[in-house]
Design an enzyme around this catalytic site. Structure first.
Site, short mmCIF file in Angstrom:
data_model
loop_
_atom_site.label_atom_id
_atom_site.label_comp_id
_atom_site.label_asym_id
_atom_site.label_seq_id
_atom_site.Cartn_x
_atom_site.Cartn_y
_atom_site.Cartn_z
N TRP A 28 -55.18 118.99 1.41
CA TRP A 28 -55.81 118.03 0.51
C TRP A 28 -55.19 118.12 -0.88
O TRP A 28 -54.51 119.09 -1.20
CB TRP A 28 -57.34 118.15 0.48
CG TRP A 28 -57.93 119.52 0.20
CD1 TRP A 28 -57.26 120.69 -0.04
CD2 TRP A 28 -59.32 119.84 0.17
NE1 TRP A 28 -58.14 121.71 -0.22
CE2 TRP A 28 -59.42 121.24 -0.11
CE3 TRP A 28 -60.50 119.12 0.33
CZ2 TRP A 28 -60.65 121.89 -0.23
CZ3 TRP A 28 -61.71 119.78 0.21
CH2 TRP A 28 -61.78 121.14 -0.06
N HIS A 38 -57.29 101.57 -14.61
CA HIS A 38 -56.38 100.43 -14.50
C HIS A 38 -54.98 100.87 -14.09
O HIS A 38 -53.97 100.38 -14.60
CB HIS A 38 -56.40 99.63 -15.80
CG HIS A 38 -57.76 99.06 -16.09
ND1 HIS A 38 -58.10 97.73 -15.90
CD2 HIS A 38 -58.91 99.68 -16.46
CE1 HIS A 38 -59.38 97.56 -16.17
NE2 HIS A 38 -59.90 98.72 -16.52
N HIS A 78 -64.69 95.08 -18.69
CA HIS A 78 -63.39 95.51 -19.21
C HIS A 78 -63.08 94.83 -20.54
O HIS A 78 -62.44 95.41 -21.41
CB HIS A 78 -62.31 95.18 -18.17
CG HIS A 78 -60.91 95.52 -18.59
ND1 HIS A 78 -60.58 96.68 -19.24
CD2 HIS A 78 -59.74 94.84 -18.41
CE1 HIS A 78 -59.27 96.70 -19.45
NE2 HIS A 78 -58.74 95.60 -18.97
#
Ligand code: MN
Length: 286
Positions: free
Chosen positions: A72, A80, A90
């Site tokens: 992992w 963004h 936003h």
């Protein structure tokens, strides 16, 4: 004379047909997502402003002494970064709207039809190409009126500046850097990438009641969008009207002008202004 609408099929029947067609390839799923890598071009603001983090990834374990049976990673990025969703919160114009963040947007909005306007020819000739009302009206003449609640996706093939190199496993760091530069397309006058003009954004919101606007470049607005009135009109009008944005899309050349259904749920970040996401399109595979 009023035209009669075809009778809607029962939802259970539609869902069963959908499952069958997804299983046998009658409906194809197209991935409109760029791969998240540390090299993916990142939006860049003037240095005195707050910046969006690029994608960073660090291995936690890989079947080794740190974790013998598992692999992992940890990663970090901005809201963004990469192929991502813009929520109304936003932009300052959408700051006070209800349900304006990624965790509160009605989930029904994350599955919606898409209209794809092919501007690849114009964008190839002019990186500063602006989509206008006349282009949308010409598109509607051929493909019909944009239905309310649709995504409008601006196909420019701009994504190829990056994806052609990034998809080549043998690409060198220098080639990736050159591709990122071409995708960003900055010069001394700023960034040069295609986008919509201010009038068409208002038209799409007010006259067509669209759900949102999507692009292949790094923003929903053109690279020179700051110089439009208002600056960054797609952000200003779309988010001010509670609509959404998608950017850094790819593979729009694989979509039909109408008939695709987009599946694009952002991460459920509390009060999030957007998020990287997987954008999938269901298309007729027959
Ligand atoms: Mn954004």
């Amino acid at each position: 004379m009023a035209t009669r609408k075809p009778k809607a099929l029962p939802a259970a029947q539609v869902l069963a047909a959908l499952s069958g067609l997804l299983g046998n390839g009658g409906i194809r799923v197209v991935d409109l997502t760029q791969t998240l890598t540390p090299d993916f071009p990142q939006i860049a603001l003037p240095p005195e402003m707050g910046q969006c983090w690029p994608f960073r990834i660090e291995e936690a374990s890989r079947y080794d002494e740190r974790g013998p049976g598992w692999y992992w990673n940890n990663f970090s990025c901005g809201e963004h970064t990469g192929t991502h969703f813009d929520a109304p919160i936003h932009w300052v114009s959408g700051r006070d709207l209800p349900n304006n963040a990624v965790d509160t947007i009605p989930v029904q909005h994350f599955v919606a039809p898409a209209c794809v306007i092919d501007c690849s020819r114009q964008a190839k000739a002019d990186p500063d190409f602006l989509l206008g009302i006349k282009h949308v009206k010409a598109w509607e003449k051929k493909h019909g009126r944009i239905p309310p609640g649709s995504w409008v996706l601006m196909r420019t093939d701009w994504s190829r500046h990056w994806s052609r190199t990034a998809s080549d496993a043998a690409a060198t760091r220098a080639q990736l850097a050159a591709a990122a530069k071409a995708y960003q397309n900055f010069d001394e006058t700023g960034q040069h990438t295609p986008g919509p003009d201010a009038d068409v954004v208002r038209f799409l919101v007010e006259e067509r009641d669209v759900l949102g606007f999507g692009t292949e470049a790094i923003g929903t607005d053109a690279g020179q969008g700051y110089h439009l009135k208002p600056p960054y009109p797609c952000h200003y009008f779309m988010h001010g009207a509670g609509r959404y944005g998608l950017q850094c899309l790819t593979n729009l050349d694989q979509l039909p002008p109408t008939g695709a259904v987009l599946v694009c749920p952002p991460l459920k970040i509390q009060q999030g202004s957007g998020s990287p996401l997987r954008v999938l399109a269901l298309v007729d595979g027959q």
